[in-house]
Design a protein around this motif. Structure first.
Motif, mmCIF file in Angstrom:
data_model
loop_
_atom_site.group_PDB
_atom_site.id
_atom_site.type_symbol
_atom_site.label_atom_id
_atom_site.label_comp_id
_atom_site.label_asym_id
_atom_site.label_seq_id
_atom_site.Cartn_x
_atom_site.Cartn_y
_atom_site.Cartn_z
ATOM 1 N N UNK A 38 71.220 -6.932 -31.188
ATOM 2 C CA UNK A 38 72.317 -7.900 -31.137
ATOM 3 C C UNK A 38 73.556 -7.321 -31.815
ATOM 4 N N UNK A 39 74.676 -8.009 -31.624
ATOM 5 C CA UNK A 39 75.927 -7.600 -32.229
ATOM 6 C C UNK A 39 77.090 -8.130 -31.430
ATOM 7 N N UNK A 40 78.292 -8.089 -31.984
ATOM 8 C CA UNK A 40 79.473 -8.574 -31.268
ATOM 9 C C UNK A 40 79.725 -7.760 -29.996
ATOM 10 N N UNK A 41 80.579 -8.269 -29.113
ATOM 11 C CA UNK A 41 80.974 -7.513 -27.925
ATOM 12 C C UNK A 41 81.591 -6.187 -28.350
ATOM 13 N N UNK A 43 79.900 -3.661 -29.567
ATOM 14 C CA UNK A 43 79.180 -3.067 -30.702
ATOM 15 C C UNK A 43 78.411 -1.809 -30.310
ATOM 16 N N UNK A 44 78.146 -1.624 -29.000
ATOM 17 C CA UNK A 44 77.425 -0.439 -28.540
ATOM 18 C C UNK A 44 76.019 -0.720 -28.049
ATOM 19 N N UNK A 45 75.690 -1.986 -27.841
ATOM 20 C CA UNK A 45 74.315 -2.361 -27.470
ATOM 21 C C UNK A 45 73.919 -1.779 -26.112
ATOM 22 N N UNK A 46 74.735 -1.995 -25.099
ATOM 23 C CA UNK A 46 74.398 -1.491 -23.770
ATOM 24 C C UNK A 46 74.447 0.029 -23.738
ATOM 25 N N UNK A 47 75.301 0.634 -24.553
ATOM 26 C CA UNK A 47 75.332 2.098 -24.646
ATOM 27 C C UNK A 47 73.997 2.622 -25.164
ATOM 28 N N UNK A 48 73.414 1.936 -26.145
ATOM 29 C CA UNK A 48 72.080 2.317 -26.628
ATOM 30 C C UNK A 48 71.072 2.243 -25.485
ATOM 31 N N UNK A 49 71.086 1.135 -24.731
ATOM 32 C CA UNK A 49 70.173 0.982 -23.593
ATOM 33 C C UNK A 49 70.374 2.106 -22.582
ATOM 34 N N UNK A 50 71.626 2.428 -22.292
ATOM 35 C CA UNK A 50 71.899 3.475 -21.304
ATOM 36 C C UNK A 50 71.386 4.833 -21.774
ATOM 37 N N UNK A 258 73.899 -4.279 -34.436
ATOM 38 C CA UNK A 258 74.894 -3.216 -34.296
ATOM 39 C C UNK A 258 76.295 -3.769 -34.490
ATOM 40 N N UNK A 259 77.167 -2.954 -35.048
ATOM 41 C CA UNK A 259 78.587 -3.288 -35.138
ATOM 42 C C UNK A 259 79.366 -1.982 -35.148
ATOM 43 N N UNK A 260 80.311 -1.861 -34.217
ATOM 44 C CA UNK A 260 81.111 -0.650 -34.089
ATOM 45 C C UNK A 260 80.241 0.608 -33.994
ATOM 46 N N UNK A 261 79.168 0.503 -33.229
ATOM 47 C CA UNK A 261 78.334 1.664 -32.955
ATOM 48 C C UNK A 261 77.418 2.081 -34.078
ATOM 49 N N UNK A 262 77.250 1.243 -35.084
ATOM 50 C CA UNK A 262 76.376 1.571 -36.203
ATOM 51 C C UNK A 262 75.412 0.426 -36.481
ATOM 52 N N UNK A 263 74.210 0.754 -36.959
ATOM 53 C CA UNK A 263 73.247 -0.269 -37.356
ATOM 54 C C UNK A 263 73.669 -0.806 -38.726
ATOM 55 N N UNK A 268 63.173 -8.977 -39.744
ATOM 56 C CA UNK A 268 62.701 -10.174 -39.044
ATOM 57 C C UNK A 268 63.817 -11.205 -38.903
ATOM 58 N N UNK A 269 63.664 -12.143 -37.979
ATOM 59 C CA UNK A 269 64.727 -13.141 -37.753
ATOM 60 C C UNK A 269 65.163 -13.881 -39.015
ATOM 61 N N UNK A 270 64.214 -14.225 -39.881
ATOM 62 C CA UNK A 270 64.565 -14.993 -41.075
ATOM 63 C C UNK A 270 65.536 -14.226 -41.963
ATOM 64 N N UNK A 271 65.331 -12.903 -42.082
ATOM 65 C CA UNK A 271 66.214 -12.096 -42.922
ATOM 66 C C UNK A 271 67.577 -11.896 -42.267
ATOM 67 N N UNK A 272 67.593 -11.679 -40.955
ATOM 68 C CA UNK A 272 68.848 -11.437 -40.235
ATOM 69 C C UNK A 272 69.729 -12.675 -40.229
ATOM 70 N N UNK A 273 69.124 -13.837 -40.122
ATOM 71 C CA UNK A 273 69.871 -15.097 -40.033
ATOM 72 C C UNK A 273 70.829 -15.291 -41.214
ATOM 73 N N UNK A 274 70.416 -14.809 -42.399
ATOM 74 C CA UNK A 274 71.201 -15.058 -43.612
ATOM 75 C C UNK A 274 71.825 -13.792 -44.185
ATOM 76 N N UNK A 275 71.815 -12.699 -43.417
ATOM 77 C CA UNK A 275 72.365 -11.447 -43.915
ATOM 78 C C UNK A 275 73.897 -11.512 -43.924
ATOM 79 N N UNK A 276 74.548 -11.286 -45.078
ATOM 80 C CA UNK A 276 76.019 -11.376 -45.160
ATOM 81 C C UNK A 276 76.739 -10.415 -44.218
ATOM 82 N N UNK A 277 76.173 -9.195 -44.015
ATOM 83 C CA UNK A 277 76.817 -8.229 -43.123
ATOM 84 C C UNK A 277 76.817 -8.738 -41.686
ATOM 85 N N UNK A 278 75.732 -9.381 -41.286
ATOM 86 C CA UNK A 278 75.638 -9.907 -39.923
ATOM 87 C C UNK A 278 76.610 -11.066 -39.744
ATOM 88 N N UNK A 279 76.667 -11.944 -40.718
ATOM 89 C CA UNK A 279 77.595 -13.075 -40.656
ATOM 90 C C UNK A 279 79.029 -12.581 -40.583
#
Length: 291
Positions: A38-41, A43-50, A258-263, A268-279
């Motif tokens: 996941x990540x903002x538009x 962020x490089x997600x589809x590039x990783x898939x490709x 991902x954000x700006x091409x970096x992890x 787990x979902x519980x940790x990601x939901x409240x992560x300040x960097x993700x928010x």
């Protein structure tokens, strides 16, 4: 979910000229899990898939996949540039020549990885069942003489392919549409058909690029059930890109952000939901403003 790593990405880089689309992306995907990227538009997600699926050849790093009893170096099968050291060993030179001549995206699929696309890519002028039969070209009897003489082995292979296709149509609830043109299906049905077609290649890992895009809540819930079924009943490893956070949080075992091409975060979902960097990445705020 197993603890075995089925897909390992180490310091993956993808540059387009002077633009760094991916910068040192590392992640590990466990066998028989559902992992979300996941990540903002942008962020490089589809590039990783490709890069994972061979549509792009990564600028640097490594991608190793363990499927069908072998370890595949995804970047290698796309054909690496020749180096002076290759000519020291005939074995190395032969391997490099082989992948230069015959390597490509199809070898990634043969190794056990399939994908769907953000923009649906079905054969619209072919029937639903024909779309699934085409996907099984590796698994049917392609001997020309066997086809001409309609041998018993040819008929058995054709019947097996048809049964396999109808099995997946039943899983995605499209049996009634088997003889309709793929282009005539609703958007949600086409999304499910694309998953069925990918599954007809008999993968052990499937990458789903925004499978819930454009679906209504009922269709999204049905899709979630299908993805869980792939993991729970077919021992499949699922990696998906998705913007529907409700769906991601409800079905994922592991999330990579991902954000700006970096992890910037994973867990787990519980940790990601409240992560300040993700928010911060999703709200466009500085971390300090959210503390």
């Amino acid at each position: 979910m197993s603890d075995e790593i089925v897909l390992s990405v180490d310091r993956l880089m993808m540059h387009f000229g002077g633009i760094k689309a991916l910068n040192d992306v590392s992640l590990n995907i466990k066998r028989n899990s559902i992992s979300a990227l996941i990540g903002p538009n942008g962020a490089g997600k589809t590039t990783v898939f490709n890069c994972l699926t061979g549509f792009y050849k990564a600028t640097g790093g490594s991608i190793k996949m363990k499927a069908r009893g072998a370890t595949t170096d995804v970047i290698k099968v796309l054909g690496e540039p020749f180096r002076a050291t290759d000519f020291i060993s005939l074995k190395t030179l032969g391997s490099r020549l082989y992948y230069k001549m015959f390597g490509g995206t199809h070898l990634v699929n043969r190794s056990g990885l399939a994908r769907t696309f953000q923009n649906i890519r079905l054969f619209r002028e072919m029937s639903v069942i024909e779309n699934l039969l085409v996907a099984q070209h590796m698994w049917i009897n392609r001997n020309m003489l066997a086809g001409i003489f309609n041998t018993p082995s040819f008929r058995r292979a054709e019947e097996a392919a048809l049964n396999h296709a109808f099995y997946w149509l039943e899983v995605v609830d499209l049996v009634d549409c088997a003889n309709r043109l793929a282009g005539e299906l609703s958007y949600g049905q086409q999304r499910r058909l694309e998953i069925a077609r990918a599954m007809c290649t008999r993968p052990q890992i499937i990458c789903l690029d925004e499978p819930a895009a454009g679906l209504n809540p009922a269709e999204t819930e049905a899709l979630s059930r299908i993805i869980r079924l792939l993991r729970d009943e077919h021992d499949l490893t699922v990696v998906l890109i998705e913007h529907d956070m409700g769906m991601v949080m409800s079905i994922s075992d592991h999330i990579v952000v991902l954000d700006h091409g970096e992890v910037i975060a994973e867990g787990p979902p519980q940790a990601i939901r409240h992560d300040p960097k993700v928010i911060a990445a999703y709200l466009g705020a500085d971390e300090e403003e959210l503390v």
